[in-house]
Scaffold this active site. Sequence first.
Site, short mmCIF file in Angstrom:
data_model
loop_
_atom_site.label_atom_id
_atom_site.label_comp_id
_atom_site.label_asym_id
_atom_site.label_seq_id
_atom_site.Cartn_x
_atom_site.Cartn_y
_atom_site.Cartn_z
N ASN A 53 24.06 -9.37 2.25
CA ASN A 53 25.32 -9.71 1.61
C ASN A 53 26.49 -9.45 2.55
O ASN A 53 26.46 -8.53 3.37
CB ASN A 53 25.50 -9.01 0.25
N ILE A 54 27.49 -10.31 2.43
CA ILE A 54 28.64 -10.29 3.34
C ILE A 54 29.90 -10.35 2.47
O ILE A 54 30.17 -11.40 1.85
CB ILE A 54 28.59 -11.50 4.31
N GLU A 55 30.61 -9.24 2.40
CA GLU A 55 31.78 -9.18 1.50
C GLU A 55 33.06 -9.55 2.24
O GLU A 55 33.07 -9.73 3.46
CB GLU A 55 31.85 -7.78 0.88
N CYS A 99 26.21 -13.42 -1.38
CA CYS A 99 25.03 -12.58 -1.64
C CYS A 99 23.96 -12.78 -0.55
O CYS A 99 23.92 -13.82 0.12
CB CYS A 99 24.40 -12.95 -2.98
N GLU A 143 20.81 -13.40 -0.93
CA GLU A 143 19.91 -14.53 -1.21
C GLU A 143 20.53 -15.84 -0.71
O GLU A 143 19.86 -16.66 -0.06
CB GLU A 143 19.64 -14.66 -2.71
N CYS A 154 21.77 -12.56 -8.84
CA CYS A 154 22.88 -12.95 -9.73
C CYS A 154 22.71 -14.40 -10.18
O CYS A 154 21.90 -15.16 -9.63
CB CYS A 154 24.23 -12.73 -9.03
N CYS A 188 23.18 -17.13 -7.47
CA CYS A 188 22.02 -17.26 -6.56
C CYS A 188 20.86 -17.96 -7.26
O CYS A 188 20.15 -18.75 -6.65
CB CYS A 188 21.61 -15.90 -6.04
N1 THU Z 1 24.54 -8.90 -4.40
C1 THU Z 1 23.61 -9.57 -3.65
O1 THU Z 1 23.78 -9.77 -2.44
N2 THU Z 1 22.50 -10.00 -4.28
C2 THU Z 1 22.16 -9.70 -5.57
O2 THU Z 1 21.07 -10.07 -6.00
C3 THU Z 1 23.09 -8.95 -6.41
C4 THU Z 1 24.43 -8.67 -5.81
C5 THU Z 1 25.72 -8.35 -3.70
C6 THU Z 1 27.06 -8.96 -4.02
C7 THU Z 1 27.99 -7.82 -3.66
O3 THU Z 1 28.21 -7.83 -2.26
C8 THU Z 1 27.20 -6.57 -4.00
O4 THU Z 1 25.84 -6.98 -3.99
C9 THU Z 1 27.55 -5.96 -5.36
O5 THU Z 1 27.53 -6.93 -6.35
#
Ligand code: THU
Length: 139
Positions: free
Chosen positions: A44-46, A55, A57, A93, A96
């Site tokens: 994941n890359i915020e 996310c 995935e 989520c 995804c």
């Molecule tokens: N996130 C994912 O990368 N995949 C998931 O299946 C659930 C949530 C990430 C999004 C965000 O960066 C952090 O997790 C918290 O929601």
Amino acid sequence: MDINIEELAKIALEMRNMSYTPYTKFNVGAALLSRDGQIYTGCNIENAALTPSNCAERTAFFKAVSEGVKEFTAIAVAGGPRDAKELGFCTPCGVCRQVMSEFCRDDFKIIMVKSETEYRIVTLSECLPDRFGPKDLLG
Ligand code: THU
């Protein structure tokens, strides 16, 4: 093509180290297996503006599709707080799941990884029943 669950799980766990998560500190790694046996990784890359965050995935799917690969059999996902001693089962989520729906069949396997030896496996059709997908527009 057999699915090497242990290998996918290990890679998903390792990919948590690549996560960019200054805001949530919730690190997620993914390992996506294509029909032809290749593995595409993701984390994941915020983003400071929050909504552009991606996310793990979707990172894996977009890397694969951008390289011309559009058929998949399984994805392993491992996620939890960055410093957690033990992970729970991180579930994909809704966004995804919808991206999976674009490229995957009903029996596509989602492997939620708690550790190298503990998994929960569900199919896409269990995760996203009655999905709206390509067939609804293309027949
Ligand atoms: N996130 C994912 O990368 N995949 C998931 O299946 C659930 C949530 C990430 C999004 C965000 O960066 C952090 O997790 C918290 O929601």
